[in-house]
Design an enzyme around this catalytic site. Structure first.
Site, PDB file in Angstrom:
ATOM      1  N   CYS A  65       0.908  -1.083  -0.181  1.00 35.25           N
ATOM      2  CA  CYS A  65       0.034   0.072   0.075  1.00 35.25           C
ATOM      3  C   CYS A  65       1.048   1.202   0.175  1.00 35.25           C
ATOM      4  O   CYS A  65       1.825   1.173   0.699  1.00 35.25           O
ATOM      5  CB  CYS A  65      -0.788  -0.122   1.281  1.00 35.25           C
ATOM      6  SG  CYS A  65      -1.750   1.650   1.485  1.00 35.25           S
ATOM      7  N   HIS A  72      -1.577   2.016   9.260  1.00 34.69           N
ATOM      8  CA  HIS A  72      -0.753   0.715   9.335  1.00 34.69           C
ATOM      9  C   HIS A  72      -0.438   0.349  10.642  1.00 34.69           C
ATOM     10  O   HIS A  72      -0.278   0.807  11.360  1.00 34.69           O
ATOM     11  CB  HIS A  72       0.308   0.880   8.435  1.00 34.69           C
ATOM     12  CG  HIS A  72       0.081   0.848   6.814  1.00 34.69           C
ATOM     13  ND1 HIS A  72       0.863   1.547   5.846  1.00 34.69           N
ATOM     14  CD2 HIS A  72      -0.890   0.599   6.007  1.00 34.69           C
ATOM     15  CE1 HIS A  72       0.583   1.407   4.785  1.00 34.69           C
ATOM     16  NE2 HIS A  72      -0.736   0.865   4.858  1.00 34.69           N
ATOM     17  N   HIS A  89      -8.056  -3.849   2.982  1.00 38.51           N
ATOM     18  CA  HIS A  89      -6.990  -3.018   3.629  1.00 38.51           C
ATOM     19  C   HIS A  89      -7.507  -1.410   3.374  1.00 38.51           C
ATOM     20  O   HIS A  89      -7.434  -0.770   4.348  1.00 38.51           O
ATOM     21  CB  HIS A  89      -5.607  -3.456   2.948  1.00 38.51           C
ATOM     22  CG  HIS A  89      -4.643  -2.461   3.462  1.00 38.51           C
ATOM     23  ND1 HIS A  89      -3.604  -3.082   4.353  1.00 38.51           N
ATOM     24  CD2 HIS A  89      -4.136  -1.162   3.089  1.00 38.51           C
ATOM     25  CE1 HIS A  89      -2.781  -2.061   4.577  1.00 38.51           C
ATOM     26  NE2 HIS A  89      -2.928  -0.997   3.941  1.00 38.51           N
ATOM     27  N   GLU A  90      -7.694  -0.973   2.117  1.00 34.22           N
ATOM     28  CA  GLU A  90      -7.579   0.389   1.851  1.00 34.22           C
ATOM     29  C   GLU A  90      -9.009   0.774   2.594  1.00 34.22           C
ATOM     30  O   GLU A  90      -9.091   2.191   3.056  1.00 34.22           O
ATOM     31  CB  GLU A  90      -7.924   0.571   0.486  1.00 34.22           C
ATOM     32  CG  GLU A  90      -6.388   0.269  -0.526  1.00 34.22           C
ATOM     33  CD  GLU A  90      -5.385   0.946   0.026  1.00 34.22           C
ATOM     34  OE1 GLU A  90      -5.387   1.890   0.714  1.00 34.22           O
ATOM     35  OE2 GLU A  90      -4.178   0.119  -0.094  1.00 34.22           O
ATOM     36  N   HIS A 126      -8.007   2.388   5.834  1.00 32.92           N
ATOM     37  CA  HIS A 126      -7.486   3.699   5.905  1.00 32.92           C
ATOM     38  C   HIS A 126      -8.651   4.556   5.730  1.00 32.92           C
ATOM     39  O   HIS A 126      -8.669   5.566   6.439  1.00 32.92           O
ATOM     40  CB  HIS A 126      -6.694   3.632   4.712  1.00 32.92           C
ATOM     41  CG  HIS A 126      -5.101   3.202   4.832  1.00 32.92           C
ATOM     42  ND1 HIS A 126      -4.298   3.260   5.941  1.00 32.92           N
ATOM     43  CD2 HIS A 126      -4.553   2.433   3.907  1.00 32.92           C
ATOM     44  CE1 HIS A 126      -3.290   2.737   5.718  1.00 32.92           C
ATOM     45  NE2 HIS A 126      -3.328   2.043   4.578  1.00 32.92           N
TER      46      HIS A 126
HETATM   47 ZN   LIG Z   1      -2.249   0.741   3.464  1.00 32.34          ZN
END
Ligand SMILES: [Zn+2]
Ligand SMILES: *[C@@H]1O[C@H](CO)[C@@H](O)[C@H](O)[C@H]1NC(C)=O
Ligand SMILES: *[C@@H]1O[C@H](CO)[C@@H](O)[C@H](O)[C@H]1NC(C)=O
Ligand SMILES: [Zn+2]
Length: 510
Positions: A88, A230, A220-221, A224
């Site tokens: 990422c 992270h 994962h994104e 965020h």
């Molecule tokens: Zn990330």
């Protein structure tokens, strides 16, 4: 300028050859990686300077620690793989250590429980409709852990998903196939960008290493876009390097969500709850950035000689230096007052607990002290008690200004300068009005760097600070003096000269 750059690069090369292995990793690409992901302080735009061998080795160690590798400080085989792995594009180390003792790092969540999203387009290899259903599945993984509801909404969605490539206008260009595959912005922005130069697939068991699994990256994104940073826990979804398959969240991800969303009630307005608890810091519904301070840990106090400074300001004739949650007070150059550093929360009584960094602060002409964060300010009496909270628009700034980087009062004309990155306004505190003809470009102040981290007036002179350096400003010539910049640590703080210092002295550009 050009030859200067080359010279520096050669120097760098020479000073850290121990880091290079048979890999085609160059010292510069190692540094680029370390700064990009927050393991080395960022370079200052427009200036070249040397990272010491030690600083680079420390950065490598931090990176190894985060990835769960032995901390050798050298680019060994395992470490060199990390540089090439799909990952990422978001920073691993967010500069403020907001959650000491916690493995996951929080940013800010949405202040509501119903969040809208939309998929702008599909990738070259996956249709938009397929992306939409994978996104819905990804959001469903997170929803229960914050009690969140996601709705598709085409106009003004909170989270917008798109496939873009290379330079796509947000200052974080993608890098073609491999390495960085996606990035996302935390609330209140929420954009999620996927690198369309990747070969996106929807089968996590795909053997082909060139194919990147959309669902795994999307989960994962989304983390965020909901406000998580992270994690160094390898089994967590928020681990920065690409891993497949992703099936469910790890305890570490769940804890992060709980901390972000447990206190948010639906349609809760943070502003209101904060206003009513002003000055009293208990029982605020605001998400705490750092919950409790652990036992006083000397290790965690940044070394004033080897750090950047969040900001510096002169208040009541003394120099205040801010870094992370700490403040140092100096009565003179190089003279730290007894008892410092202190946590700035112990100095500014009534400052909301979730404020974990002070980057913009100044002393008003009437002696009050003002701390800015985003579109808000908090005003303190000269005895450091919170007396008022307000919006920066009260300074007659246009509503588009979302953050002031530096504010100071000039001793030349007694005006307050409000700096936002590359431009500034001039405010008259006596009349409460903005002067005409503003904003102006920072370039009007010749040889002054942008953005400046701090601007102070000290014993009649104006100084600008950026990164590890400072400049003295000539009010009459409207430019920085010759012979600047100089190193901040060795001149303002009790720090020994270092060999690198010579570089500042011989730097002929400004
Ligand atoms: Zn990330
Ligand atoms: C998706 O939309 C963005 C923004 O309009 C555009 O820049 C990009 O090229 C589009 N991507 C694809 C794969 O069509
Ligand atoms: C600025 O204000 C101070 C005190 O209020 C005053 O003594 C000084 O003369 C003023 N300077 C200018 C340039 O107006
Ligand atoms: Zn982007």
């Amino acid at each position: 300028m050009y030859s200067n750059v080359v010279f520096c690069s050669l120097l760098l090369f020479g000073s850290v050859t121990c880091l290079i292995r048979e890999e085609e990793l160059t010292v510069l690409s190692v540094q680029e990686f370390l700064t990009k992901y927050g393991y080395l302080p960022e370079k200052i735009k427009g200036f070249d300077y040397t990272y010491t061998k030690q600083a680079i080795a420390d950065g490598v160690k931090k990176m190894q620690a985060f990835a769960g590798l032995p901390q050798t400080g050298r680019i060994d085989v395992e470490t060199s793989k990390l540089f090439k792995m799909k990952r990422c594009g978001v920073k691993d180390i967010v500069k403020t250590k907001s959650t000491r003792g916690k493995r996951y790092i929080l940013q800010q969540g949405w202040d509501k429980k119903t969040i809208t999203y939309s998929v702008l387009n599909g990738s070259s290899t996956l249709q938009k409709s397929r992306i939409e259903s994978l996104m819905a599945a990804g959001l469903a993984v997170w929803a229960p852990h914050g009690g969140l509801t996601f709705r598709q909404h085409e106009t003004k969605p909170d989270i917008q998903v798109s496939f873009v490539s290379r330079d796509h206008g947000d200052g974080f260009p993608f890098d073609g196939p491999g390495r960085v595959v996606a990035h996302a912005f935390p609330p209140p922005h929420g954009a999620m960008h996927f690198d369309d130069d990747e070969l996106w697939g929807d089968n996590p068991n795909e053997e082909d290493e060139d194919v990147t699994d959309f669902f795994a990256v999307a989960v994962h994104e989304i983390g965020h876009a909901l406000g998580l940073s992270h994690s160094n826990v390898k089994a967590s979804v928020m681990y920065p390097y690409y891993q497949v398959p992703v099936e469910k969240l790890h305890e570490d991800d769940i804890l992060g969500m709980r901390e972000l969303y447990s206190s948010v009630t639906n349609e809760n307005s943070r502003e209101v709850s904060e206003a009513t608890t002003e000055a009293v810091n208990s029982r605020s519904s605001v998400v705490p950035r750092f919950t409790k301070a652990d036992s006083e840990d000397e290790e965690d106090i940044p070394d004033l000689c080897f750090t950047y400074y969040d900001t510096i300001q002169v208040i009541q004739g003394k120099i205040f230096v801010f870094e992370e949650e700490w403040v140092w007070v100096l009565s003179e150059r190089k003279q730290i007052e007894k008892g410092y550093p202190k946590r700035f929360h112990d100095v500014f009584v009534g400052l909301p607990k979730y404020i974990n960094v002070i980057k913009t602060i100044y002393e008003k002409r009437n002696g009050h002290i003002v701390i800015f964060l985003n579109r808000n300010y908090w005003e303190f009496s000269s005895r450091f008690r919170l007396i008022k909270r307000g919006r920066i628009t009260e300074y007659s700034l246009p509503p588009q200004v979302s953050e002031l980087t530096t504010v100071f009062v000039s001793n030349y004309n007694n005006r307050t300068y409000l700096i936002e990155e590359e431009r500034f306004w001039r405010f008259n505190e006596d009349t409460g009005k903005m002067d005409r003809g503003y904003p102006k470009k920072m370039s009007a102040w010749r040889k002054v760097p942008t953005p400046v981290d701090a601007a102070i007036v000290w014993k009649g002179d104006t100084f600008f600070f950026q990164g590890p350096r400072f400049w003295r400003f000539d009010n009459r010539l409207i430019q920085a003096h010759e012979y600047y910049p100089l190193p901040t640590a060795q001149i303002w703080f009790p720090c020994d000269p270092t060999p690198e210092m010579a570089r500042y002295l011989t730097n002929e550009e400004a």
